[in-house]
Design a protein around this motif. Sequence first.
Motif, PDB file in Angstrom:
ATOM      1  N   ARG A 177      56.098  28.543  41.945  1.00 40.09           N
ATOM      2  CA  ARG A 177      55.072  29.232  41.159  1.00 40.09           C
ATOM      3  C   ARG A 177      54.211  28.273  40.353  1.00 40.09           C
ATOM      4  O   ARG A 177      53.319  28.713  39.622  1.00 40.09           O
ATOM      5  CB  ARG A 177      55.727  30.240  40.210  1.00 40.09           C
ATOM      6  N   ASP A 178      54.436  26.968  40.486  1.00 36.44           N
ATOM      7  CA  ASP A 178      53.681  26.019  39.670  1.00 36.44           C
ATOM      8  C   ASP A 178      52.196  26.058  39.988  1.00 36.44           C
ATOM      9  O   ASP A 178      51.344  25.991  39.102  1.00 36.44           O
ATOM     10  CB  ASP A 178      54.227  24.599  39.869  1.00 36.44           C
ATOM     11  N   VAL A 179      51.887  26.171  41.273  1.00 37.34           N
ATOM     12  CA  VAL A 179      50.480  26.205  41.660  1.00 37.34           C
ATOM     13  C   VAL A 179      49.788  27.418  41.050  1.00 37.34           C
ATOM     14  O   VAL A 179      48.652  27.334  40.569  1.00 37.34           O
ATOM     15  CB  VAL A 179      50.333  26.223  43.193  1.00 37.34           C
ATOM     16  N   TYR A 180      50.469  28.578  41.072  1.00 37.72           N
ATOM     17  CA  TYR A 180      49.850  29.801  40.565  1.00 37.72           C
ATOM     18  C   TYR A 180      49.569  29.697  39.066  1.00 37.72           C
ATOM     19  O   TYR A 180      48.560  30.212  38.580  1.00 37.72           O
ATOM     20  CB  TYR A 180      50.758  30.993  40.856  1.00 37.72           C
ATOM     21  N   ALA A 181      50.469  29.037  38.329  1.00 35.50           N
ATOM     22  CA  ALA A 181      50.237  28.868  36.891  1.00 35.50           C
ATOM     23  C   ALA A 181      48.975  28.045  36.661  1.00 35.50           C
ATOM     24  O   ALA A 181      48.131  28.387  35.821  1.00 35.50           O
ATOM     25  CB  ALA A 181      51.439  28.199  36.239  1.00 35.50           C
ATOM     26  N   GLY A 182      48.830  26.945  37.413  1.00 38.28           N
ATOM     27  CA  GLY A 182      47.627  26.130  37.278  1.00 38.28           C
ATOM     28  C   GLY A 182      46.382  26.878  37.726  1.00 38.28           C
ATOM     29  O   GLY A 182      45.316  26.768  37.108  1.00 38.28           O
ATOM     30  N   LEU A 183      46.514  27.632  38.823  1.00 39.17           N
ATOM     31  CA  LEU A 183      45.363  28.385  39.334  1.00 39.17           C
ATOM     32  C   LEU A 183      44.912  29.419  38.306  1.00 39.17           C
ATOM     33  O   LEU A 183      43.714  29.631  38.094  1.00 39.17           O
ATOM     34  CB  LEU A 183      45.748  29.057  40.653  1.00 39.17           C
ATOM     35  N   ARG A 184      45.874  30.064  37.671  1.00 37.60           N
ATOM     36  CA  ARG A 184      45.534  31.067  36.646  1.00 37.60           C
ATOM     37  C   ARG A 184      44.813  30.407  35.472  1.00 37.60           C
ATOM     38  O   ARG A 184      43.805  30.951  34.976  1.00 37.60           O
ATOM     39  CB  ARG A 184      46.808  31.753  36.172  1.00 37.60           C
ATOM     40  N   PHE A 185      45.295  29.232  35.047  1.00 36.88           N
ATOM     41  CA  PHE A 185      44.652  28.530  33.937  1.00 36.88           C
ATOM     42  C   PHE A 185      43.211  28.173  34.273  1.00 36.88           C
ATOM     43  O   PHE A 185      42.288  28.416  33.490  1.00 36.88           O
ATOM     44  CB  PHE A 185      45.448  27.263  33.590  1.00 36.88           C
ATOM     45  N   VAL A 186      43.004  27.589  35.467  1.00 36.94           N
ATOM     46  CA  VAL A 186      41.644  27.178  35.855  1.00 36.94           C
ATOM     47  C   VAL A 186      40.731  28.393  35.973  1.00 36.94           C
ATOM     48  O   VAL A 186      39.587  28.379  35.511  1.00 36.94           O
ATOM     49  CB  VAL A 186      41.690  26.389  37.174  1.00 36.94           C
ATOM     50  N   ALA A 187      41.223  29.483  36.591  1.00 38.97           N
ATOM     51  CA  ALA A 187      40.391  30.676  36.781  1.00 38.97           C
ATOM     52  C   ALA A 187      39.964  31.279  35.446  1.00 38.97           C
ATOM     53  O   ALA A 187      38.849  31.778  35.308  1.00 38.97           O
ATOM     54  CB  ALA A 187      41.154  31.713  37.608  1.00 38.97           C
ATOM     55  N   GLU A 188      40.884  31.232  34.452  1.00 38.65           N
ATOM     56  CA  GLU A 188      40.568  31.833  33.159  1.00 38.65           C
ATOM     57  C   GLU A 188      39.619  30.993  32.330  1.00 38.65           C
ATOM     58  O   GLU A 188      38.976  31.519  31.405  1.00 38.65           O
ATOM     59  CB  GLU A 188      41.863  32.068  32.371  1.00 38.65           C
ATOM     60  N   HIS A 189      39.502  29.684  32.642  1.00 35.75           N
ATOM     61  CA  HIS A 189      38.691  28.810  31.799  1.00 35.75           C
ATOM     62  C   HIS A 189      37.513  28.190  32.532  1.00 35.75           C
ATOM     63  O   HIS A 189      36.768  27.405  31.941  1.00 35.75           O
ATOM     64  CB  HIS A 189      39.567  27.679  31.211  1.00 35.75           C
ATOM     65  N   ALA A 190      37.337  28.536  33.813  1.00 36.34           N
ATOM     66  CA  ALA A 190      36.281  27.874  34.594  1.00 36.34           C
ATOM     67  C   ALA A 190      34.920  28.522  34.412  1.00 36.34           C
ATOM     68  O   ALA A 190      33.931  28.023  34.947  1.00 36.34           O
ATOM     69  CB  ALA A 190      36.654  27.878  36.074  1.00 36.34           C
ATOM     70  N   GLY A 191      34.832  29.647  33.723  1.00 33.07           N
ATOM     71  CA  GLY A 191      33.543  30.285  33.534  1.00 33.07           C
ATOM     72  C   GLY A 191      33.186  31.201  34.683  1.00 33.07           C
ATOM     73  O   GLY A 191      33.924  31.330  35.667  1.00 33.07           O
ATOM     74  N   PRO A 192      32.026  31.848  34.627  1.00 35.98           N
ATOM     75  CA  PRO A 192      31.670  32.894  35.596  1.00 35.98           C
ATOM     76  C   PRO A 192      31.290  32.371  36.972  1.00 35.98           C
ATOM     77  O   PRO A 192      31.153  33.166  37.906  1.00 35.98           O
ATOM     78  CB  PRO A 192      30.476  33.584  34.931  1.00 35.98           C
ATOM     79  N   ALA A 193      31.101  31.085  37.142  1.00 34.73           N
ATOM     80  CA  ALA A 193      30.633  30.582  38.441  1.00 34.73           C
ATOM     81  C   ALA A 193      31.731  30.609  39.502  1.00 34.73           C
ATOM     82  O   ALA A 193      31.446  30.752  40.695  1.00 34.73           O
ATOM     83  CB  ALA A 193      30.092  29.165  38.297  1.00 34.73           C
ATOM     84  N   LEU A 194      32.987  30.484  39.100  1.00 42.42           N
ATOM     85  CA  LEU A 194      34.084  30.399  40.066  1.00 42.42           C
ATOM     86  C   LEU A 194      34.426  31.787  40.588  1.00 42.42           C
ATOM     87  O   LEU A 194      34.736  32.698  39.825  1.00 42.42           O
ATOM     88  CB  LEU A 194      35.315  29.758  39.419  1.00 42.42           C
ATOM     89  N   ARG A 195      34.396  31.934  41.916  1.00 42.95           N
ATOM     90  CA  ARG A 195      34.757  33.198  42.568  1.00 42.95           C
ATOM     91  C   ARG A 195      35.926  32.907  43.518  1.00 42.95           C
ATOM     92  O   ARG A 195      35.754  32.229  44.537  1.00 42.95           O
ATOM     93  CB  ARG A 195      33.579  33.769  43.366  1.00 42.95           C
ATOM     94  N   LEU A 196      37.095  33.401  43.202  1.00 38.12           N
ATOM     95  CA  LEU A 196      38.286  33.161  44.015  1.00 38.12           C
ATOM     96  C   LEU A 196      38.412  34.224  45.102  1.00 38.12           C
ATOM     97  O   LEU A 196      38.276  35.423  44.841  1.00 38.12           O
ATOM     98  CB  LEU A 196      39.546  33.187  43.151  1.00 38.12           C
ATOM     99  N   VAL A 197      38.700  33.780  46.315  1.00 33.25           N
ATOM    100  CA  VAL A 197      39.030  34.677  47.421  1.00 33.25           C
ATOM    101  C   VAL A 197      40.418  34.272  47.901  1.00 33.25           C
ATOM    102  O   VAL A 197      40.587  33.196  48.499  1.00 33.25           O
ATOM    103  CB  VAL A 197      38.011  34.606  48.571  1.00 33.25           C
ATOM    104  N   LEU A 198      41.430  35.087  47.636  1.00 32.93           N
ATOM    105  CA  LEU A 198      42.814  34.769  47.943  1.00 32.93           C
ATOM    106  C   LEU A 198      43.251  35.580  49.154  1.00 32.93           C
ATOM    107  O   LEU A 198      43.189  36.817  49.142  1.00 32.93           O
ATOM    108  CB  LEU A 198      43.707  35.074  46.749  1.00 32.93           C
ATOM    109  N   VAL A 199      43.708  34.902  50.209  1.00 31.60           N
ATOM    110  CA  VAL A 199      44.049  35.535  51.481  1.00 31.60           C
ATOM    111  C   VAL A 199      45.519  35.262  51.776  1.00 31.60           C
ATOM    112  O   VAL A 199      45.955  34.103  51.760  1.00 31.60           O
ATOM    113  CB  VAL A 199      43.162  34.992  52.621  1.00 31.60           C
ATOM    114  N   GLY A 200      46.301  36.304  52.066  1.00 33.24           N
ATOM    115  CA  GLY A 200      47.713  36.097  52.379  1.00 33.24           C
ATOM    116  C   GLY A 200      48.374  37.377  52.836  1.00 33.24           C
ATOM    117  O   GLY A 200      47.751  38.437  52.909  1.00 33.24           O
TER     118      GLY A 200
END
Length: 908
Positions: free
Chosen positions: A187-210
């Motif tokens: 789960r380490d990657v998800y913790a980092g991904l959550r941090f970046v997504a919450e602080h990266a501003g409105p430009a970042l659009r995540l598309v998660l496929v699984g």
Amino acid sequence: MTLPLTRLRTPRVDTPDVRGGQLPPYPGPEAAPYPGTEPPRRGPEPDAPPDPLLATKLAVPFPDPGLVRRRRLLDRLTRGTRGPLTVITGGAGTGKTALVASWVRSGGPAGPVVWLTLDEDDAPGAFWAYVLEGLRRQGLLTDDAVGTPACPDGVDRALLVRLAAALERLTRPLVLVLDDLDKLPGRDVYAGLRFVAEHAGPALRLVLVGREDPPLPLHRHRTEGSIHEIRERDLAFTRREAASLLRGTGPAPDQEVVELLHARTEGWAAGLRLCALAMAGAEDPAAFARSFTATEQAVAAYLLTEVLAAQPVPSRRLLLRTGILPRVHPDLAAFLTGQADAERILRGLARAHAFVEPVNGTRWYRFHPLFSEVLRAHLRSEQPELEPLMHRRAARWFADRGRTAEAVDQAAAGGDWRYASTLAVRHLMVGPLLAGPGAVPSAETFSHMPDDTPGTAAALVAAACRLAREDTAGCRARLARAERRMIRDAPRTGPAELLTAALLRLLCAPDHLAAEEAAHRVAGLMAHVPPEERVRHPEIEPLRLYGLAGALLRAGHLRRARAVLEETVRAGADDTTALLRHRSLGRLALAEAVQGDLTDATEHATASLEVADRHGILPEHRSAAAALALASVAVDRGEPHAAAVQLDRAELLPDSSSDPVLRAERAVLRAEADLALGHRQDALTALGEPAPAGAPGPAARLAVTRAAAALAHGDPDTAVAALERVTDGPPSCAVALARAHLAAGRPGLALPLIRDAEDAAETTTPDRVRLALLRSHHALLAGDEGTARDRLVEALDTARPERLVRPFTEAGPWVRHLAGGLDGRREACNWLDAAPPDRAGPAVVEALSPREREVLAKVARMMSTEEIAAELQLSVNTVKTHLRGIYRKLCVSRRRDAVERARELHIL
């Protein structure tokens, strides 16, 4: 320092999207990967050390060159990426990767795209190294703006802070696609991904496929409305999309093939594609589509490799032992496998979209039907003795919990016929087996039961199954065997066996006297059934009445049959007795039509068809009685073309051939319609139907119609011969015989017959009209025109309420001649003069409802059932019900014919 990337092969797409159209060519390593972005930065000279990062993990996969874009999903992706998070989940082969790849390559995103395909060994450091490299390749980061992870197993939080800060400075949207995200370990990657997504501003659009939801706070995003989700059910192909896919592999399939494969695969993309490829190589593609085994074989290798083999050993064990069932409860799974954690395993399989899904609102789970078949075939191959054992154990589990229907079904699947039949009889399940389609158990449940299975219960079930297949003789033979065993084992024979035997004896009774005796016995035995058991079996009383009414119809006792059928309809108001209500209403309408009550017949025939439509009764279970009743009404009202349409519909339904009453009535009405059209030879051909044995009512109807055909040929002696063979016939036989004698110039023989028929209690309205016409004709031949006109007016007044036209048209030209001299009483025949001529096309039985008109308008626009449902905000089943109503009311059986017919009638 940025290292050179070695270009590897194009990555595999997990499943095709839709066959058809062309995609733009890959721009190549020198061009911008996405329109509007800068070219990627060039690395050092070729003599630099090789880059350990794989270029294919950062490349947008190439879809199949023949793919067509699914516009409904591409538009959803475009809308979804206007927000911060889009999650796409689905099982293997559902088209997740192909969908996003085609969206990217077709210009859907509003900004640059970084694509990363993940693997099981992508540790946190490696993951972020790929993300950073993807951003650099798009020209969105400089080499020293953020840095690089120091080791593959972890990442410094300061690096993530710098990355979030760099993304916050972006002035246009950036789409980061993470494909196969569920493969990431830990789960380490998800913790980092959550941090970046919450602080990266409105430009970042995540598309998660699984294949399953990422461990992110999705509930919070749902509450805020900041997530767009595309689930497995959304990825499923519609019928129109399935047709496009199938067209891409060979000749265009017909609608039946598309429907079959779509239903069998439930829109699963890889399944459709594999079936399409296998079908393209088959000698008979249509036969391939109809074969469930062929479909199963086409997808077996994929499912065994991609789904079953991918599971840990406990999950594989559970799937193989429970996948043979249509659905499974966690407690049942634990009972069959001995695994105490069965519920956790099932929950995990459903979360991972491993072709297992929860049944809404319950703890039950269901398997995709193709996956279930593959699991069953694999188990038979690997452990053939295990499948019947699992079915038998499941039967005991269901029985212990009072779920008798499922217990019978599982015992039969396991070959435990004695236990299955004992349960079925003990719990009075023969009633549902006979009363309605789709019942569990059904006649199909016991189709493989050996004929020599020991026990009274087995013989009773075998008799019921024969009766369900319209094999009355087979039912009687097996019932006699059961009754002999019941006599021999009298002390051990319970009330359930006695009641079942009496009910079967009633339904296969050879005559109405035997039927009345059996009906009385069933009523007496029901008094000894516990009240709660009677509540559980609301079908027994309407079955008893229906069996009695059928015997009365065969005997020709129409008046009594009508009374019993009306009681049957009232008793069968429960949804479980919809089939009985449909059949009873149809037979009631037919009896009313024969007796000349045409308004009531039309009402009850329409009600019968509406019951069938509302409850989705399949054509193979529907009765022809309602269509025959409408044909009878049309014939009597002088509309032979409309009658022919209804007869064509009736002939498509099985009981128009298997039921002696309906078979004879079909022949009678076909002949009457042909006679009305002047096709006398065709009428004689239709009357080639032999009189059914043990059915005096239909035999008399056939004899009367043969006499009418002979008179139409000017052969009264043949008419007399046909009628004199009928013994103890209804008044209509006497009326027809009197008409034949009068036509032969023997009024002395005709008059006594006329008097007897006039005094008979069973004389119908058409009989009374014909009797008045015979009196009129006799007076006219005797030169008494005054009496002849009086009798003609009497006939016209009797026929007017139901608009009975046929007695006048078949009587001959003398009627028109006599009517011309009615003078002051001319208005008596105005209704006959105003009767509309028969049209060349079929009549509309009933006006379309406003909702049916809406559905028909969508059909005219070539919309699929699913598209109509979505646009009108209805369920698919509701749309199908409206379509069936449209077909019935327009007297058609296909969409195209419905549209054409509606345009003819100016409905569209």
